[in-house]
Design a protein around this motif. Sequence first.
Motif, mmCIF file in Angstrom:
data_model
loop_
_atom_site.group_PDB
_atom_site.id
_atom_site.type_symbol
_atom_site.label_atom_id
_atom_site.label_comp_id
_atom_site.label_asym_id
_atom_site.label_seq_id
_atom_site.Cartn_x
_atom_site.Cartn_y
_atom_site.Cartn_z
ATOM 1 N N PRO A 1 0.800 -1.039 -0.095
ATOM 2 C CA PRO A 1 -0.007 0.056 -0.014
ATOM 3 C C PRO A 1 0.927 1.158 -0.087
ATOM 4 O O PRO A 1 0.361 2.339 -0.521
ATOM 5 N N THR A 2 1.882 1.254 0.521
ATOM 6 C CA THR A 2 2.818 2.540 0.595
ATOM 7 C C THR A 2 3.345 2.906 -0.831
ATOM 8 O O THR A 2 3.795 4.163 -1.010
ATOM 9 N N ASN A 3 3.215 2.112 -1.750
ATOM 10 C CA ASN A 3 3.492 2.315 -3.016
ATOM 11 C C ASN A 3 2.445 3.221 -3.746
ATOM 12 O O ASN A 3 2.811 4.034 -4.608
ATOM 13 N N GLY A 4 1.429 3.279 -2.858
ATOM 14 C CA GLY A 4 0.299 4.261 -3.637
ATOM 15 C C GLY A 4 0.369 5.699 -2.906
ATOM 16 O O GLY A 4 -0.352 6.461 -3.254
ATOM 17 N N LEU A 5 1.223 5.922 -2.016
ATOM 18 C CA LEU A 5 1.328 7.113 -1.518
ATOM 19 C C LEU A 5 2.219 8.157 -2.315
ATOM 20 O O LEU A 5 3.038 7.803 -3.147
ATOM 21 N N ASP A 6 1.572 9.430 -2.602
ATOM 22 C CA ASP A 6 2.141 10.115 -3.547
ATOM 23 C C ASP A 6 2.835 11.372 -2.373
ATOM 24 O O ASP A 6 2.396 11.802 -1.820
ATOM 25 N N ASP A 7 4.264 11.179 -2.876
ATOM 26 C CA ASP A 7 5.047 12.330 -1.931
ATOM 27 C C ASP A 7 4.533 13.880 -1.788
ATOM 28 O O ASP A 7 4.582 14.489 -0.820
ATOM 29 N N ARG B 1 0.939 19.440 3.438
ATOM 30 C CA ARG B 1 0.019 19.625 2.431
ATOM 31 C C ARG B 1 -1.260 18.385 2.330
ATOM 32 O O ARG B 1 -1.984 18.893 1.828
ATOM 33 N N LEU B 2 -1.122 17.468 3.051
ATOM 34 C CA LEU B 2 -2.020 16.413 3.263
ATOM 35 C C LEU B 2 -3.325 17.351 4.126
ATOM 36 O O LEU B 2 -4.444 17.293 3.825
ATOM 37 N N GLY B 3 -2.982 18.119 5.023
ATOM 38 C CA GLY B 3 -3.691 19.121 5.896
ATOM 39 C C GLY B 3 -4.612 19.873 5.052
ATOM 40 O O GLY B 3 -5.526 20.141 4.981
ATOM 41 N N GLU C 1 -0.074 24.059 -6.062
ATOM 42 C CA GLU C 1 -0.355 24.668 -7.227
ATOM 43 C C GLU C 1 0.174 24.366 -8.256
ATOM 44 O O GLU C 1 -0.306 24.007 -9.331
ATOM 45 N N GLU C 2 1.522 24.049 -8.100
ATOM 46 C CA GLU C 2 2.386 23.479 -9.583
ATOM 47 C C GLU C 2 1.814 22.113 -9.788
ATOM 48 O O GLU C 2 2.033 21.804 -11.034
ATOM 49 N N ALA C 3 1.341 21.453 -8.883
ATOM 50 C CA ALA C 3 1.041 20.027 -9.341
ATOM 51 C C ALA C 3 -0.487 20.015 -9.569
ATOM 52 O O ALA C 3 -1.213 18.762 -9.950
ATOM 53 N N ASP C 4 -0.923 20.996 -9.696
ATOM 54 C CA ASP C 4 -2.426 21.364 -10.251
ATOM 55 C C ASP C 4 -3.598 20.542 -9.323
ATOM 56 O O ASP C 4 -4.444 20.259 -9.667
ATOM 57 N N LEU C 5 -3.152 20.516 -7.957
ATOM 58 C CA LEU C 5 -3.918 20.027 -6.877
ATOM 59 C C LEU C 5 -4.855 21.107 -6.227
ATOM 60 O O LEU C 5 -5.868 20.843 -5.531
ATOM 61 N N ILE C 6 -4.351 22.337 -6.217
ATOM 62 C CA ILE C 6 -5.214 23.278 -5.586
ATOM 63 C C ILE C 6 -5.034 24.487 -6.723
ATOM 64 O O ILE C 6 -4.359 24.702 -7.685
ATOM 65 N N GLU C 7 -5.977 25.643 -6.615
ATOM 66 C CA GLU C 7 -6.222 26.930 -7.324
ATOM 67 C C GLU C 7 -6.000 27.996 -6.351
ATOM 68 O O GLU C 7 -6.904 27.855 -5.277
ATOM 69 N N LEU C 8 -5.657 29.120 -6.504
ATOM 70 C CA LEU C 8 -5.279 30.039 -5.593
ATOM 71 C C LEU C 8 -6.119 31.187 -6.166
ATOM 72 O O LEU C 8 -5.938 31.508 -7.376
ATOM 73 N N ARG D 1 -8.905 16.498 -5.623
ATOM 74 C CA ARG D 1 -9.760 15.571 -4.832
ATOM 75 C C ARG D 1 -9.223 14.237 -5.301
ATOM 76 O O ARG D 1 -9.298 13.193 -4.217
ATOM 77 N N HIS D 2 -8.995 13.921 -6.586
ATOM 78 C CA HIS D 2 -8.902 12.498 -6.877
ATOM 79 C C HIS D 2 -7.331 12.142 -6.188
ATOM 80 O O HIS D 2 -7.263 10.907 -5.629
ATOM 81 N N ALA D 3 -6.477 12.987 -6.027
ATOM 82 C CA ALA D 3 -5.022 12.608 -5.428
ATOM 83 C C ALA D 3 -5.294 12.524 -3.906
ATOM 84 O O ALA D 3 -4.880 11.540 -3.038
ATOM 85 N N LEU D 4 -6.024 13.235 -3.212
ATOM 86 C CA LEU D 4 -6.351 13.122 -1.824
ATOM 87 C C LEU D 4 -7.181 11.740 -1.613
ATOM 88 O O LEU D 4 -7.017 10.788 -0.505
ATOM 89 N N GLU D 5 -8.107 11.415 -2.446
ATOM 90 C CA GLU D 5 -8.692 10.094 -2.336
ATOM 91 C C GLU D 5 -7.808 9.060 -2.388
ATOM 92 O O GLU D 5 -7.946 7.865 -1.668
ATOM 93 N N ALA D 6 -6.911 8.985 -3.379
ATOM 94 C CA ALA D 6 -6.009 7.857 -3.550
ATOM 95 C C ALA D 6 -5.088 7.848 -2.374
ATOM 96 O O ALA D 6 -4.783 6.688 -1.958
ATOM 97 N N GLU D 7 -4.670 8.829 -1.711
ATOM 98 C CA GLU D 7 -3.835 9.058 -0.562
ATOM 99 C C GLU D 7 -4.750 8.183 0.572
ATOM 100 O O GLU D 7 -3.906 7.361 1.200
ATOM 101 N N LEU D 8 -5.857 8.604 0.637
ATOM 102 C CA LEU D 8 -6.633 7.996 1.919
ATOM 103 C C LEU D 8 -6.754 6.511 1.707
ATOM 104 O O LEU D 8 -6.823 5.852 2.555
#
Length: 101
Positions: free
Chosen positions: A6-12, A19-21, A56-63, A83-90
């Motif tokens: 499972p740790t292979n699915g964690l995105d640094d 950042r997770l917060g 923002e550079e990873a296109d995970l948020i917009e400011l 949202r997809h990256a967060l769900e994959a992490e969870l």
Amino acid sequence: MSDPFPTNGLDDTVHQRHRLGILTIAAETETVEVSYLREALELTPGNLSRHLAVLEEADLIELERGYHGRRPKTWVRITAQGRHALEAELDALRELLRRRA
């Protein structure tokens, strides 16, 4: 071949605790003000700024920058990709917990 650990699915990018917060808080609402994130996560303005830049550079948020009255404000919005990256992490974290049971 067995399933990957499972740790292979964690995105640094996502897995770093601040950042997770940020992503978790942003996913709970339409937008969140940067000052709220700074207080909730107990970050300095510079440290938070760097984490926001990475996301923002990873296109995970917009400011979104604007004003509330005469005060400049910045709001954070999680993207669909975020949202997809967060769900994959969870999901990866849930699988780790499941393996411990």
